[in-house]
Design a protein around this motif. Structure first.
Motif, mmCIF file in Angstrom:
data_model
loop_
_atom_site.group_PDB
_atom_site.id
_atom_site.type_symbol
_atom_site.label_atom_id
_atom_site.label_comp_id
_atom_site.label_asym_id
_atom_site.label_seq_id
_atom_site.Cartn_x
_atom_site.Cartn_y
_atom_site.Cartn_z
ATOM 1 N N ASP A 1 -3.902 9.558 1.090
ATOM 2 C CA ASP A 1 -4.844 10.445 0.396
ATOM 3 C C ASP A 1 -4.318 11.873 0.355
ATOM 4 N N SER A 2 -3.066 12.004 -0.028
ATOM 5 C CA SER A 2 -2.360 13.288 -0.198
ATOM 6 C C SER A 2 -2.101 14.039 1.109
ATOM 7 N N GLU A 3 -2.364 13.429 2.254
ATOM 8 C CA GLU A 3 -2.103 14.048 3.555
ATOM 9 C C GLU A 3 -0.850 13.426 4.163
ATOM 10 N N PRO A 4 0.101 14.253 4.626
ATOM 11 C CA PRO A 4 1.313 13.674 5.222
ATOM 12 C C PRO A 4 1.013 12.953 6.545
ATOM 13 N N VAL A 5 1.637 11.798 6.706
ATOM 14 C CA VAL A 5 1.481 10.982 7.914
ATOM 15 C C VAL A 5 2.872 10.562 8.363
ATOM 16 N N GLN A 6 3.100 10.580 9.677
ATOM 17 C CA GLN A 6 4.381 10.155 10.238
ATOM 18 C C GLN A 6 4.293 8.686 10.643
ATOM 19 N N GLY A 7 5.366 7.960 10.397
ATOM 20 C CA GLY A 7 5.463 6.573 10.806
ATOM 21 C C GLY A 7 6.898 6.242 11.152
ATOM 22 N N HIS A 8 7.104 5.096 11.749
ATOM 23 C CA HIS A 8 8.453 4.647 12.101
ATOM 24 C C HIS A 8 8.879 3.566 11.118
ATOM 25 N N LEU A 9 10.120 3.641 10.661
ATOM 26 C CA LEU A 9 10.638 2.622 9.758
ATOM 27 C C LEU A 9 10.446 1.245 10.375
ATOM 28 N N GLY A 10 9.913 0.329 9.604
ATOM 29 C CA GLY A 10 9.740 -1.034 10.068
ATOM 30 C C GLY A 10 8.390 -1.346 10.676
#
Length: 94
Positions: A23-32
Motif C-alpha cells: 500500500d505504497s509503504e516500503p517494507v523490508q523482507g528477505h529474499l526467499g
C-alpha cells in the motif's frame, strides 16, 4: 522439567534484505521468504477486508488452503503465504 536454551537469533544467517511496497509503504523482507512472513514481521496483520462485512482479514493457515491472506501483486490476486518476496515488488490490499 523445561530447559531454557540460549537465544541464537543473531547467529541465523539470513538471505539478502530487499525492499518492496505494501500500500505504497516500503517494507523490508528477505529474499526467499514468504510475503506474509515479511508483512507480519513489519506489523501488517490486516491484508484485506471481508466482502460481506468489511471486517479485517489476514493470515490464518499460512499454507495456501484458506485464501485469507489474499493480496494484489502486479494486478493479480495472490496468496501472500505462497508468494516469495523479491525486490521492488508492489503489493496492495485485496
Amino acid at each position: 522439567m523445561i530447559r531454557l536454551v540460549p537465544n541464537h537469533a543473531t547467529r541465523i544467517k539470513r538471505s539478502e534484505t530487499v525492499t518492496f511496497t505494501f500500500d505504497s509503504e516500503p517494507v523490508q523482507g528477505h529474499l526467499g521468504e514468504t510475503l506474509v512472513a515479511a508483512l507480519m514481521r513489519a506489523g501488517h496483520l490486516n491484508l484485506r477486508e471481508a466482502p460481506n462485512d468489511s471486517a479485517p482479514r489476514g493470515a490464518f493457515c499460512c499454507m495456501g488452503l484458506c485464501q485469507e491472506c489474499a493480496v494484489i501483486v502486479d494486478g493479480q490476486v495472490v496468496e501472500a503465504c505462497r508468494t516469495v518476496v523479491s525486490a521492488d515488488l508492489v503489493v496492495e490490499r485485496a
